[in-house]
Structure formats: structure tokens, C-alpha cells
Enzyme design. Structure first.
Site, PDB file in Angstrom:
ATOM      1  N   HIS A 250      40.174  45.984  37.473  1.00 24.82           N
ATOM      2  CA  HIS A 250      38.763  45.620  37.318  1.00 24.82           C
ATOM      3  C   HIS A 250      38.554  45.154  35.883  1.00 24.82           C
ATOM      4  CE1 HIS A 250      37.472  47.015  41.202  1.00 24.82           C
ATOM      5  NE2 HIS A 250      37.893  48.255  40.990  1.00 24.82           N
ATOM      6  N   CYS A 293      37.691  40.542  37.354  1.00 21.16           N
ATOM      7  CA  CYS A 293      36.385  39.926  37.137  1.00 21.16           C
ATOM      8  C   CYS A 293      36.147  39.813  35.637  1.00 21.16           C
ATOM      9  CB  CYS A 293      35.292  40.775  37.777  1.00 21.16           C
ATOM     10  SG  CYS A 293      35.387  40.869  39.563  1.00 21.16           S
TER      11      CYS A 293
END
Length: 443
Positions: A250, A293
Site C-alpha cells: 500500500h 497507490c
């Protein structure tokens, strides 16, 4: 105007193999474009096929249409299979009917269930046809076609203007994949289901590209930092021609999360490999691939490499220009190394592919399939296997971006469509970068 339907014998062959085709056929843009070029599919048909949300549904819709598209449809379909590296399916369709009885019992066994991609040994599936099936696909597994080799002619015509890339191994590759996060320290970070597929895909493809690959999973931010520092210090970098770093987690703009919810700044990662901190990799290409991301805040400081000229990179060089004074000071401090004092920018010979655009928060469902892994890694794997033999790495990343962009439009109005996932890359390469897979010059 097409004549009526397909010849009966061809239609029977499709029906006979429909179950296997639905599982193994890869209906991508290349295959569809090939059928469109032969006037087998109309544009609206192509759009309706690619709009299907799963690989099996795309295959099923195509197989329903083909028998109605005239007597040339079967031969055109077989030609498209050959053009898209699916020769084994073409052979299966054109196999003489007399052999069917010998294989029917095996096909029934194989069709009974759909294996997960992490199940490596599937002897029954591989036994049913000839040797080429060793490299076949199933609908829910990443492509595992062998990396296509570079030809001697291509190497000889491009090696002079390219980075040296003939050491064996080509270099060291580091893969850090954070899949499971500490629920106490990082309660907002969900497990990255499918992330384990990504790191295995990267391990396999870079091993085939002749890199020594090390995979680390589920590291804290400090653990990642220590791992990268140790990797940078490897004395083996002196005798190889490049290195690869893959970070999967992430993330937010400019950083990725450790399993403890702490952030590792990507700027620190790039600094660890710059000419000052990693002298053994000076003038050697350093490739980074970031699957994460990148948050919501736009950062205007990095531009995407643009245009046909690839001898320099405005993106990284402009960024390094502001540090010229510091770079000169470092050069003076290292002037006693017994080499000519050639000025190097602080950061050069780097190329970094990102799975998402700057400032873009991407829906997890759009980025990652729990069986196939993330879109970015899927397309990167495919591009390396099929095109690394004759394609500049920057052009490979352009292809990856194009394929992801096309995927994004598959399901208008759904989360996949709204996420608008696209990749991008930055580069400070000073020469052309070809991996020249499986080619070793003879001296």
C-alpha cells in the site's frame, strides 16, 4: 457481407474444445484486433467482448460469435492464436478427430475444476497434450510463456548505443512484497490479496531474464530500509551490468507502507542507489517498479518522459540540477579514487515504472485480482516475456500503460471504469536500455 456460418467441421472443433478454450484462451486486444483486421468481428462485437468482466466470459462470448461469422472465421481465429503466442490452442483445434478418444478422459478430468494460480504442479493438466502445453495459460493464472530470446542480429545492431547488458547474471533483483499488515499497528491497511501472486510472477520472469532474485515479504518500514541498504552494499554489483528493485505494498504519494503502518519514502530509496551512495552501480542501469497507490496530492515536480529521443531524461535531470553544488562537493571528496574526475549527476541511469499516476487513489478491486495479481505486474510480466527481446525498456513501459488504459475501459460505469488506473514512468537513462534476454555474446 459475410457468407452464412462456419463450416460444420470447424464448428464441431470449437464445440469439442469449448470447455478448454474457456479456461485457457486469452482474449486480449491483440487477438481481437487480429480478428477485426480480417473482418471477422465488427467494432461493436469487439467492444462487447472486451466489456465482459472476466476472462472466461470474454472467451465464451467470442466462441458464441465465431460460428456465425462465415467460413473464414475458423482459419482467421487459428491465425490469431498463433499471432498471440497461443499455438497450443491452435494445435488443439486442428487436431484430427481420430485422436479425440485418446484424450477425452483427460479433458474431463482437467475441466472438472479451475486451479488456483499458486498451484504449481498440475500433472494431469500438462499430460493431456504435447510439450508446448508446458507453457500454457489457464484463465486465472498469469502468462507463463517463456521469455523470448534476443537474436544475434538484433544484439549486434543495437549494442553500441545501448547500456552494456551481457554479464551473466545480468544483475541482482530485489523484490519486497508486503501482503499482510499488522492489524494493531496498521488497522486501516487491508491484506493485499493477490500480492503473493505478484512477487512470484516477478521472481519467475526476472530469473528467466538472468537475474539473481531475492524476495522478501511482509517487512516493516525499518525492515525495508535495512533490506535495501544491505542490497546496495552487495559486492557482486561490481561485476554485473544492472540491478532491479520491485516494491509492492500500500502507498501514498512518494512513499510506501511497511507492515507496521510506517512509511518508507521513495526518495530515500532512489538516493540509496544514486552515484554517491552506490558507486558500484555507477553508469549501470537501475530499474525500479513500484506497485502501490500514490495518494491524492499532486506533485508537479516529476514529469513523464516524452518523445522519441531517449538519450537523456528531463524528469530526473531537472530534479538533480538543483543539487549540482552538493554533487560537485561530493565529487571533490571522492577525487582520490585514482580515476579521472568525470562529473556525474547525483542520480542517473535510473528508470522507474509506477503502477498508478501521481496523486491518484486507485480502488483496490481495480488494481489487483486475487488470483492473477495486479494489473500492472500482469502487463509488465507479459511485456517482458513477449517483447524484451527487441524492445527498449521505456517502450515496454509505454506498452504496459497502454494495455492498462485499455483494460480500464472494459466495464463502463463499474468501479473498474471509475478508477481509471494508469501507470507512468520516469527516467534518467543516458543510453538505450535493452535487456537482450538469453543472448550471450561470443568473444
Amino acid at each position: 457481407m459475410l457468407e452464412c456460418g462456419m463450416l460444420e467441421r470447424d464448428s464441431r472443433a470449437l464445440r469439442r474444445r469449448s470447455a478448454i478454450l474457456c479456461k485457457q484462451l486469452v482474449v486480449d486486444e491483440l487477438l481481437i484486433q487480429s480478428l477485426q483486421a480480417d473482418d471477422i468481428l465488427t467494432e461493436s462485437m469487439a467492444e462487447s467482448i472486451l466489456a465482459e468482466p472476466t476472462s472466461q466470459k470474454r472467451s465464451w462470448r467470442l466462441l458464441l460469435l465465431l460460428p456465425k461469422r462465415g467460413p473464414r472465421a475458423f482459419s482467421s481465429f487459428c491465425s490469431a492464436l498463433r499471432d498471440t503466442e497461443q499455438q497450443h490452442l491452435c494445435d488443439l483445434l486442428t487436431q484430427s478427430p481420430e485422436k479425440d478418444g485418446k484424450e477425452t478422459h483427460v479433458e474431463r478430468f482437467v475441466d472438472s475444476s479451475l486451479p488456483l494460480p499458486t498451484q504449481e504442479g498440475i500433472p494431469a493438466k500438462r499430460a493431456r497434450t504435447h510439450e508446448s502445453m508446458e507453457f500454457s495459460l489457464d484463465a486465472d493464472s498469469p502468462i507463463n510463456t517463456p521469455v523470448l530470446p534476443c537474436t544475434p542480429d538484433f544484439y549486434l545492431s543495437h549494442c553500441q548505443q545501448s547500456y552494456r547488458m551481457n554479464s551473466s547474471p545480468r544483475g541482482f533483483a530485489l523484490v519486497i512484497s508486503n501482503v499482510t499488515f499488522d492489524p494493531c499497528a496498521a488497522p486501516d491497511l487491508d491484506p493485499r490479496k493477490g500480492g503473493e501472486v505478484d512477487d512470484e510472477v516477478l521472481r519467475k520472469v526476472f530469473t528467466e531474464l538472468d537475474y539473481l532474485v531475492t524476495v522478501h515479504r511482509d517487512l516493516t518500514a525499518q525492515g525495508m530500509r535495512t533490506c535495501i541498504e544491505n542490497f546496495c552494499r552487495l559486492p557482486g554489483h561490481r561485476t554485473v551490468d544492472s540491478c532491479v528493485v520491485c516494491l509492492l505494498s500500500h502507498g501514498v504519494e512518494g512513499a510506501i507502507y511497511g507492515t507496521d503502518g510506517q512509511l518508507l519514502q521513495l526518495d530515500w530509496v532512489f538516493e540509496a542507489f544514486d552515484n554517491a551512495h552506490c558507486p558500484l552501480l555507477q553508469n549501470k542501469p537501475k530499474m525500479f517498479f513500484i506497485q502501490a497507490c500514490r495518494g491524492e496530492e499532486m506533485d508537479c515536480g516529476v514529469e513523464q518522459l516524452d518523445g522519441p529521443v531517449r538519450t537523456c531524461s528531463p524528469s530526473c535531470e531537472q530534479r538533480d540540477a538543483g543539487r549540482e553544488g552538493q554533487g560537485d562537493a561530493d565529487s571533490r571528496q571522492r577525487g582520490d579514487m585514482g580515476r579521472p574526475r568525470i562529473k556525474l549527476p547525483q542520480r542517473s541511469d535510473m528508470i522507474c515504472g509506477f503502477a498508478s499516476l501521481k496523486g491518484q487513489r486507485i480502488c483496490t478491486a481495480a488494481m489487483r485480482n486475487t488470483k492473477k495479481g495486479s494489473w500492472f505486474i500482469q502487463e509488465l510480466n507479459t511485456a517482458f516475456r513477449l517483447h524484451a527481446r527487441d524492445t527498449h525498456l521505456a517502450d515496454i513501459l509505454v506498452q504496459v500503460n497502454s494495455r492498462i488504459k485499455e483494460r480500464e475501459g472494459y466495464a463502463p460505469g463499474t468501479a473498474h471504469h471509475r478508477c481509471k488506473e494508469m501507470s507512468e514512468f520516469t527516467s534518467s537513462l543516458c543510453k538505450d536500455l535493452f535487456l537482450f534476454p538469453k543472448y550471450q555474446p561470443q568473444y
